[in-house]
Structure formats: C-alpha cells, structure tokens
Motif scaffolding. Structure first.
Motif, short mmCIF file in Angstrom:
data_model
loop_
_atom_site.label_atom_id
_atom_site.label_comp_id
_atom_site.label_asym_id
_atom_site.label_seq_id
_atom_site.Cartn_x
_atom_site.Cartn_y
_atom_site.Cartn_z
N VAL A 153 -6.20 0.37 -12.66
CA VAL A 153 -4.97 -0.35 -12.34
C VAL A 153 -4.85 -0.51 -10.83
O VAL A 153 -5.31 0.33 -10.06
CB VAL A 153 -3.73 0.38 -12.90
CG1 VAL A 153 -3.79 0.43 -14.42
CG2 VAL A 153 -3.61 1.79 -12.33
N LEU A 154 -4.23 -1.61 -10.42
CA LEU A 154 -4.06 -1.90 -9.00
C LEU A 154 -2.82 -1.20 -8.48
O LEU A 154 -1.72 -1.41 -8.97
CB LEU A 154 -3.93 -3.41 -8.80
CG LEU A 154 -3.74 -3.89 -7.35
CD1 LEU A 154 -4.97 -3.56 -6.50
CD2 LEU A 154 -3.45 -5.39 -7.31
N LEU A 155 -3.02 -0.36 -7.46
CA LEU A 155 -1.91 0.33 -6.80
C LEU A 155 -1.86 -0.07 -5.33
O LEU A 155 -2.90 -0.36 -4.72
CB LEU A 155 -2.06 1.85 -6.90
CG LEU A 155 -1.98 2.47 -8.29
CD1 LEU A 155 -2.16 3.98 -8.20
CD2 LEU A 155 -0.66 2.13 -8.98
N GLN A 156 -0.67 -0.04 -4.78
CA GLN A 156 -0.44 -0.40 -3.37
C GLN A 156 0.22 0.78 -2.67
O GLN A 156 1.23 1.32 -3.16
CB GLN A 156 0.45 -1.63 -3.29
CG GLN A 156 0.80 -2.07 -1.89
CD GLN A 156 1.90 -3.13 -1.90
OE1 GLN A 156 3.01 -2.86 -2.37
NE2 GLN A 156 1.59 -4.32 -1.42
N LEU A 157 -0.33 1.18 -1.53
CA LEU A 157 0.27 2.24 -0.73
C LEU A 157 1.32 1.61 0.17
O LEU A 157 1.01 0.80 1.05
CB LEU A 157 -0.79 2.95 0.11
CG LEU A 157 -0.30 4.09 1.00
CD1 LEU A 157 0.38 5.17 0.18
CD2 LEU A 157 -1.45 4.68 1.81
N ARG A 158 2.57 1.98 -0.03
CA ARG A 158 3.66 1.36 0.69
C ARG A 158 3.69 1.83 2.15
O ARG A 158 3.22 2.92 2.48
CB ARG A 158 5.00 1.69 0.00
CG ARG A 158 5.09 1.10 -1.40
CD ARG A 158 6.39 1.45 -2.09
NE ARG A 158 7.55 1.00 -1.36
CZ ARG A 158 7.99 -0.26 -1.32
NH1 ARG A 158 7.34 -1.21 -1.98
NH2 ARG A 158 9.06 -0.58 -0.63
N ASP A 159 4.28 0.98 3.00
CA ASP A 159 4.40 1.32 4.42
C ASP A 159 5.18 2.61 4.59
O ASP A 159 6.10 2.91 3.82
CB ASP A 159 5.11 0.20 5.18
CG ASP A 159 4.23 -1.02 5.39
OD1 ASP A 159 3.01 -0.84 5.55
OD2 ASP A 159 4.77 -2.14 5.38
N ARG A 160 4.86 3.36 5.64
CA ARG A 160 5.58 4.60 5.92
C ARG A 160 7.04 4.33 6.30
O ARG A 160 7.89 5.20 6.15
CB ARG A 160 4.89 5.36 7.05
CG ARG A 160 3.52 5.90 6.70
CD ARG A 160 2.96 6.75 7.82
NE ARG A 160 1.64 7.26 7.51
CZ ARG A 160 0.51 6.65 7.79
NH1 ARG A 160 0.54 5.47 8.40
NH2 ARG A 160 -0.65 7.17 7.48
N GLU A 165 11.15 3.89 -1.02
CA GLU A 165 9.97 4.64 -1.44
C GLU A 165 8.83 4.57 -0.42
O GLU A 165 7.70 4.22 -0.74
CB GLU A 165 9.50 4.14 -2.81
CG GLU A 165 10.59 4.27 -3.87
CD GLU A 165 10.37 3.41 -5.10
OE1 GLU A 165 9.57 2.45 -5.03
OE2 GLU A 165 11.00 3.68 -6.13
N PRO A 166 9.11 4.90 0.84
CA PRO A 166 8.08 4.79 1.88
C PRO A 166 6.93 5.76 1.64
O PRO A 166 7.12 6.89 1.20
CB PRO A 166 8.84 5.16 3.16
CG PRO A 166 9.98 6.01 2.70
CD PRO A 166 10.38 5.45 1.37
N GLY A 167 5.72 5.28 1.91
CA GLY A 167 4.54 6.12 1.86
C GLY A 167 4.08 6.52 0.48
O GLY A 167 3.19 7.36 0.34
N GLN A 168 4.66 5.96 -0.58
CA GLN A 168 4.23 6.27 -1.94
C GLN A 168 3.38 5.12 -2.50
O GLN A 168 3.43 4.00 -2.01
CB GLN A 168 5.44 6.52 -2.85
CG GLN A 168 6.21 7.79 -2.52
CD GLN A 168 7.26 8.12 -3.57
OE1 GLN A 168 8.31 7.51 -3.63
NE2 GLN A 168 6.96 9.10 -4.42
N TRP A 169 2.61 5.44 -3.53
CA TRP A 169 1.78 4.43 -4.19
C TRP A 169 2.60 3.73 -5.28
O TRP A 169 3.17 4.40 -6.15
CB TRP A 169 0.55 5.06 -4.81
CG TRP A 169 -0.48 5.50 -3.81
CD1 TRP A 169 -0.54 6.70 -3.17
CD2 TRP A 169 -1.57 4.73 -3.32
NE1 TRP A 169 -1.61 6.73 -2.32
CE2 TRP A 169 -2.27 5.54 -2.38
CE3 TRP A 169 -2.04 3.44 -3.57
CZ2 TRP A 169 -3.40 5.09 -1.71
CZ3 TRP A 169 -3.16 2.99 -2.91
CH2 TRP A 169 -3.84 3.80 -1.99
N GLN A 243 0.02 -0.32 3.32
CA GLN A 243 -1.09 0.28 4.05
C GLN A 243 -2.43 0.04 3.38
O GLN A 243 -3.46 0.00 4.07
CB GLN A 243 -0.87 1.79 4.18
CG GLN A 243 0.42 2.19 4.86
CD GLN A 243 0.58 3.70 4.90
OE1 GLN A 243 -0.20 4.40 5.53
NE2 GLN A 243 1.61 4.21 4.22
N ALA A 244 -2.45 -0.10 2.05
CA ALA A 244 -3.70 -0.27 1.33
C ALA A 244 -3.38 -0.74 -0.07
O ALA A 244 -2.25 -0.63 -0.55
CB ALA A 244 -4.48 1.05 1.28
#
Length: 277
Positions: A153-160, A165-169, A243-244
């Motif tokens: 599954v495609l996950l996105q790392l959120r900006d800090r 929900e900062p910094g969570q996938w 972030q990714a």
C-alpha cells in the motif's frame, strides 16, 4: 467531580482502531477495544488525574513481546484501564516510574490527540454540557489507498510542521476543492502529491465525519477510496507534498507511526483476513 467510575466507561467508549497503536492494529477488535490503547490512555489519564506513568514489559509464553503503560495516581492508587486487553498466556511484569516528555508523544501523536478529544467530549456529555463546535459545514477530505500487484500500500510521510498529524505516515489526499466531487479530488491529490495517475476505477472503502483537531472547523467529512495499480517503477513517485511516499507491505505498514485516519482505513483491510481490496 471527576473520578474513575465516571472516567472508565467514557475512555472505553472513546477507543477505536484509530486510537490503537498501529503495531497492535491487526489484533484490535470491538470485543477487545483496549488492545493497543495503553500508551495513549495512560497519557490521557495523566492529563486528567495527574500522578505518575508506569511502564512494564509484556511476555507471551515467556517471550518478551513489548511494553505496557498504566498510571499511579497522586494518592498512590495504581490504575490500569487497558489491562483487560491481554490474552491468556500474556503477562505483564514490572512497573517502573517513567518521566513524561513535555507536550504530545513522539509516536501516536494523532491517536493521543483524538482520544483526548473524545474523552473530553464524553465528560462534557456526562455533565450535560457540550464542547463548543464552530459553525459551518465540515471540511471535505478525500484520500486514496493505492495497492500494487504485490499487495503493498502507498503511504505518505507527512511534513513535520503539518497542521494535522505531523510527522506520521498517512494516506495520500487532501481537501476537496470547489466544483469537485470526492473521487475527482482523490485523483487530483494523488497526481499532485506523488505524480501517479490511476486510470482504474476508485472504490469507496471508508467514510466518516471526524472532529477537526487542526483547523478548528465543525468537523472533517472524510472519504477513503481504494484502487489497484500496476507495478510502479523505482523513481516513478515524485513527492509533491510531505517528506516521502512509498509502497510498503501491510506487515510493514503497521510498524510505521500511522495517522489515525490511515489506521482506521487499514483496519478495514486487516479485519477482512486477506479478502481482496
């Protein structure tokens, strides 16, 4: 006056897959709602009643499997609202005082904030009052659970510094703009944030109206779509936000610090015991 008799059922009602630590998400069930809730629950109890946090180790058939948190109140009483989560063969040992870091936890921050909000709302209801809710319609959000041929599954790392929900996938997605429907927004956000375009139909997998803990609106009308995609070549994902972004197996996904929304959506898959998306 706040006491454990009042607090216990309110906390229990507030638990869900979206407040569960993702490492326990595959084991969370409505008939065992305390599973994976110990960390965030201990923090919320500490917010409300003070005292100390206690940390022990969890063993299953003699093998250490993880850690468990509970509380010691200012009068010395030990309180463990999630102890009933454990299966036969699982035991908890120890119980050492641990210092609480300032602010929200580094892991499961979104889960903690969501549980705290629900408990506060429950306490207000018990008192015959309500939390203030801003006027106006809910914000509309669409997200995509994209699945590759291997089932990753495609996950996105959120900006800090993201407001929510900062910094969570989490799952790729965002606001529904004027003139769009939810599916159109999901496709646009996917292209903008990852560079990926999916021609396959999107299927509505999950929807909910959730509290808006970031922007202070009357709520978030959230819809999650899912679709299969072909093999995505290395380097094909172009990160336009966050972030990714990467494809990970479900087994790996639950090891990540998932957002509550991602956890709620993935729980729909995990509870189907492998049924096709």
């Amino acid at each position: 006056m706040l006491n454990l008799s009042l607090l216990r059922p309110i906390v229990r009602e507030a638990w869900g897959p979206d407040t569960c630590d993702p490492v326990d998400l595959a084991d969370w069930r409505p008939d065992n709602p305390g599973r994976g809730q110990c960390g965030v629950t201990a923090l919320v109890v500490h917010d409300l009643l003070g005292g100390e946090l206690l940390l022990g180790e969890v063993f299953e058939d003699g093998v250490r499997r993880g850690h468990h948190y509970w509380n010691r109140l200012p009068d010395g009483t030990e309180v463990d609202l999630t102890r009933e989560q454990f299966h036969p063969g699982e035991t908890v040992t120890g119980g050492v005082d641990v210092a609480r870091p300032p602010g929200a936890p580094r892991r499961c921050r979104g889960q903690y904030e969501l549980l705290r909000h629900r408990v506060r709302a429950g306490l207000h209801r018990a008192e015959g009052t309500h939390l203030p809710v801003p006027a106006g319609p809910p914000v509309r959000i669409a997200v995509v659970l994209l699945v590759d041929p291997a089932g990753a599954v495609l996950l996105q790392l959120r900006d800090r510094n993201a407001r929510a929900e900062p910094g969570q996938w989490g799952l790729v997605g965002g606001h529904v703009e004027q003139g769009e429907d939810y599916e159109q927004a999901a496709r646009r956000e996917l292209a903008e944030e990852t560079g990926l375009v999916v021609d396959a139909p999107l299927r509505l997998l999950w929807q909910d109206v959730r509290p808006d803990l970031a922007e202070g609106t009357s709520g978030v009308d959230m819809r999650a779509y899912t679709a299969r995609c072909g093999v995505v070549p290395a380097g094909a994902i172009v990160v336009g936000e966050g972030q990714a972004a990467e494809f990970v197996s479900l087994a790996e996904a639950v090891k990540r610090d998932l957002t509550p929304t991602a956890a709620a959506v993935l729980s729909q898959i995990l509870t189907r015991h492998g049924r096709a998306l």
